[in-house]
Design a protein around this motif. Structure first.
Motif, PDB file in Angstrom:
ATOM      1  N   TRP A  74     -17.340  -8.446   0.874  1.00 31.88           N
ATOM      2  CA  TRP A  74     -16.033  -7.807   1.076  1.00 31.88           C
ATOM      3  C   TRP A  74     -15.119  -7.953  -0.140  1.00 31.88           C
ATOM      4  N   THR A 126       0.834  -1.210   0.000  1.00 34.91           N
ATOM      5  CA  THR A 126       0.000   0.000   0.000  1.00 34.91           C
ATOM      6  C   THR A 126       0.865   1.255   0.000  1.00 34.91           C
ATOM      7  N   LEU A 163     -12.460  -3.418  -5.854  1.00 36.46           N
ATOM      8  CA  LEU A 163     -12.684  -2.070  -6.385  1.00 36.46           C
ATOM      9  C   LEU A 163     -11.701  -1.068  -5.780  1.00 36.46           C
ATOM     10  N   LEU A 164     -11.457  -1.180  -4.483  1.00 38.85           N
ATOM     11  CA  LEU A 164     -10.507  -0.274  -3.832  1.00 38.85           C
ATOM     12  C   LEU A 164      -9.103  -0.460  -4.399  1.00 38.85           C
ATOM     13  N   LEU A 165      -8.697  -1.708  -4.589  1.00 37.67           N
ATOM     14  CA  LEU A 165      -7.367  -1.973  -5.130  1.00 37.67           C
ATOM     15  C   LEU A 165      -7.253  -1.466  -6.563  1.00 37.67           C
ATOM     16  N   ASN A 166      -8.330  -1.576  -7.323  1.00 38.43           N
ATOM     17  CA  ASN A 166      -8.318  -1.053  -8.690  1.00 38.43           C
ATOM     18  C   ASN A 166      -8.066   0.444  -8.705  1.00 38.43           C
ATOM     19  N   VAL A 167      -8.759   1.147  -7.823  1.00 40.31           N
ATOM     20  CA  VAL A 167      -8.604   2.598  -7.763  1.00 40.31           C
ATOM     21  C   VAL A 167      -7.172   2.972  -7.395  1.00 40.31           C
ATOM     22  N   VAL A 168      -6.623   2.275  -6.403  1.00 41.44           N
ATOM     23  CA  VAL A 168      -5.261   2.588  -5.961  1.00 41.44           C
ATOM     24  C   VAL A 168      -4.245   2.298  -7.056  1.00 41.44           C
ATOM     25  N   ILE A 198     -15.636  -5.280  -2.716  1.00 40.04           N
ATOM     26  CA  ILE A 198     -15.222  -3.975  -2.189  1.00 40.04           C
ATOM     27  C   ILE A 198     -13.705  -3.853  -2.233  1.00 40.04           C
ATOM     28  N   LYS A 199     -13.025  -4.914  -1.798  1.00 45.35           N
ATOM     29  CA  LYS A 199     -11.565  -4.920  -1.824  1.00 45.35           C
ATOM     30  C   LYS A 199     -11.048  -4.783  -3.252  1.00 45.35           C
TER      31      LYS A 199
END
Length: 679
Positions: free
Chosen positions: A522, A366, A528-533, A525-526
């Motif tokens: 979950w 991260t 999608l968040l990882l894609n954005v990052v 959600i995980k």
């Protein structure tokens, strides 16, 4: 049922795809010839002003002028005997019926057109539809300039269009990039399979690409389709078609290694991997909603064209591939005698290491992505600076550098003002950053009660200072403001002003599909968040390389662009979002299968990574090589786009899917599998 029908009619299926591929290949050149080079922004002030300029005055507007320039030998000036007369004669010869010219000899104030030993003229010929807006005019200008000299120095033709064309991009067919990408893919596939099976994914990619060009040709009958689509079909098609074939072939080999006969292995692969391929293709298609629903014709056509290639690739993978595997799969394993294991020992070790140190792995991964993403907060959207497209030793590049040395580089992109009060508009030269408001006295500059006035800036309008000057001219409200620089600012507003709801729509729909497919709240959600990052990190690196110039010269032999092309972030998001989700679906589906089979979360994660690690690495490497091939297109905008895509896929397949995904799945344990019960 689907697979059974395919297997029963496999000869018909193979014949059908052969016909489509041959027809698509034969008609691909016609489809490419019918692509549009128009970047329109309906309803935006500068776009409407540019349309008015083209309709009323016959040229200019959203196409920058041609610039003819001459730089005298050192020690000579335009005051030398006969030199000014030679300049007048040469510049007068540039005129043609229906053309507009602005030279030191037909403007109210000639001073801005001459600096030291350098002089220039602006030439606005009629615009020709197609890739070269001045294709009809350039031969006539070349003829007028042939042999002409001023003070012993030749006249050089430059401008934004000649600089773009001097890179050779308009003459190079897309097959060159496809061949480069296919060559790299073949090396990766040969290492992965070590048999004739390596040719199968390439065969499927060829069928998918040619068939998609056939559909693109049909699209051009009803709407303008952007020239960018040919690159997406050729190179993204190469990557996704191979990816989908790889997933099914790997599963087929696993079943055969477990003792299943060939036909049963195909059925099982289609029931598991085939389902994941369909879901992945639909996910990529949904991500392109961000482009399709935006009210911009050229982006909508990019979305529609891009939408076709994953869907066709899925269709080829779930029809032609099983037919080929049943017909000749075992023979294609030559020269290998044994079916290799599908789990990778290297990725098994990596999976165990990451799961054992899950929190440390997640924190380090991260931190790395956040660090890489930081430059994105300084992103500037616009056209590349002129210096970025002026490389090489072509006459256009030499002419540009002569102008730049004389402090006149920005004249290649004048702001264009249509005013009913030329005297009042002349006061714009008091704005900081305005070099001159040109008032031509020749024909073609006045129509009705409107006069077209080129406004020359002190700096390139693509720079921050130049963009501020353009904004000040617009705010002064002295008439309709056009030109490419003014349209850049409108493009940012048109694309990103209300795009947040489009991106939100894509995220919501993707979440719903992922949640249903993975039976988890979950996990999507995980994902999608990882894609954005990961996409943010790709943006950050792109800004660092292209906008800030940290590596553009070393990697591409091109100076810093100074900004990121307006359409690149939204287009890159749409494609990266879907392509990255492919890998997420492959990995999480395998982990889910392991957990459903009775493995603990840790064990399912380790074995899921061991199984998919080689697959994802190979697939990502093929895509990265395809985008590297795309980056060889000698157009800066396309290079920036290709850089973003290549970096996004590379980061996603390594840091995100190799470390962060397994670390977080292992860290959250039971939470991964929570799914609302029906009660």
């Amino acid at each position: 049922m689907w697979t059974e029908w395919i297997l029963r009619h496999r000869r018909l299926v193979m014949l059908g795809w052969l016909v489509l591929a041959v027809l698509g290949g034969a008609l691909a050149p016609r489809a490419i010839d019918r692509l549009s080079y128009d970047f329109s922004f309906p309803g935006q002030p500068a776009y409407e002003a540019n349309q008015q300029i083209r309709e009323t005055f016959g040229g200019g507007g959203d196409v920058d002028p041609l610039v003819v320039t001459v730089t005298l030998p050192q020690g000579r000036t335009f005051d030398d005997p006969g030199v000014r007369d030679e300049l007048r004669e040469a510049f007068t010869a540039l005129g043609r019926p229906g053309w507009r010219t602005a030279t030191p000899f037909n403007v109210a104030d000639p001073a801005p057109f001459m600096s030291g030993g350098t002089a220039f003229a602006l030439v606005y010929p009629p615009i020709t539809p197609g890739p070269g807006p001045y294709a009809a005019a350039l031969p006539q200008l070349d003829q007028a300039l042939a042999g002409a000299t001023v003070g012993g120095a030749p006249l050089l033709l430059t401008g934004v269009e000649p600089l773009n064309e001097s890179g050779g991009g308009s003459d190079r067919p897309i097959i060159v990039e496809i061949a480069l990408g296919a060559g790299g893919a073949l090396v990766v596939l040969a290492l992965a399979f070590g048999s004739l099976l390596a040719l199968v994914p390439l065969l499927l990619a060829a069928v998918a690409i040619t068939t998609t060009f056939l559909l693109v040709l049909a699209l051009t009958a009803g709407l303008d389709v952007s020239f960018i689509v040919q690159y997406l079909v050729g190179l993204i098609g190469l990557g996704v078609a191979i990816d989908y074939a790889l997933l099914i072939i790997m599963c087929w080999r696993e079943e055969r290694a477990a003792g299943a006969d060939n036909e049963q292995a195909v059925r099982t692969a289609m029931a598991t991997a085939g389902r994941a391929v369909v879901f992945s293709g639909v996910t990529v298609a949904i991500s392109l909603l961000a482009l399709i629903v935006l009210p911009l014709p050229f982006l909508r056509s990019v979305g529609l064209g891009g939408l076709l290639i994953p869907l066709v690739s899925v269709l080829v993978a779930v029809t032609l591939l099983p037919a080929l595997l049943v017909s000749a799969g075992t023979r294609l394993e030559w020269p290998r005698r044994r079916v290799p294991k599908t789990e990778s020992r290297a990725w098994l070790r990596i999976g165990r290491l990451v799961v054992r140190h899950r929190w440390v792995s997640a924190a380090l991964a991260t931190a790395a992505l956040v660090l890489l993403a930081l430059p994105v907060f300084g992103i500037r959207l616009g056209s590349p600076e002129l210096a970025a497209i002026a490389g090489g030793d072509s006459p256009a590049a030499v002419g540009y550098r002569n102008l730049a040395d004389a402090g006149l580089a920005s004249v290649l992109r004048p702001v264009e003002l249509v005013s009913t009060d030329p005297a009042g508009a002349a006061q714009l030269d008091q704005i900081d950053g305005v070099k001159a408001v040109v008032t031509p006295t020749g024909p073609g500059w006045t129509a009705g009660d409107g006069t077209l006035l080129p406004i020359l800036l002190d700096t390139d309008p693509a720079t921050p200072q130049g963009a501020d000057t353009v904004e000040s001219i617009v705010r002064a409200d002295k008439g309709e403001v056009g030109g490419t620089a003014a349209q850049d600012a409108d493009a940012v507003e048109a694309i990103y002003g209300d795009s947040w709801w489009v991106l939100a729509l894509v995220v919501v729909v993707t979440f719903a599909l992922l949640a249903r497919a993975l039976r988890s709240i979950w996990l999507p959600i995980k994902a999608l968040l990882l894609n954005v990052v990961s996409i943010a990190a790709a943006y950050g690196l792109t800004v660092l390389i292209w906008q800030d110039g940290r590596g553009s010269e070393a990697l591409f032999g091109t100076e810093s662009s100074g900004s990121i092309t307006v359409w690149v972030p939204i287009a890159a998001f749409s494609f990266l979002f879907g392509l990255s989700m492919d890998y997420e679906v492959f990995i999480l589906s395998r982990i889910r299968e392991g957990h459903d089979a009775g493995l603990s979360t840790d064990e399912a994660t380790i074995h899921g990574i061991a199984y998919t690690g080689r697959l994802v690495t190979s697939a990502a490497l093929i895509l990265v090589l395809a985008f590297i091939a795309l980056s060889t297109v000698p157009v800066v905008d396309v290079k920036i786009f290709a850089t973003t895509l290549a970096l996004g896929i590379a980061l996603d397949a390594t840091i995100v899917r190799g470390v962060l995904t397994p670390a977080l799945v292992a860290a959250f344990g039971r939470v991964n599998w929570w799914w609302p019960s029906r009660s």
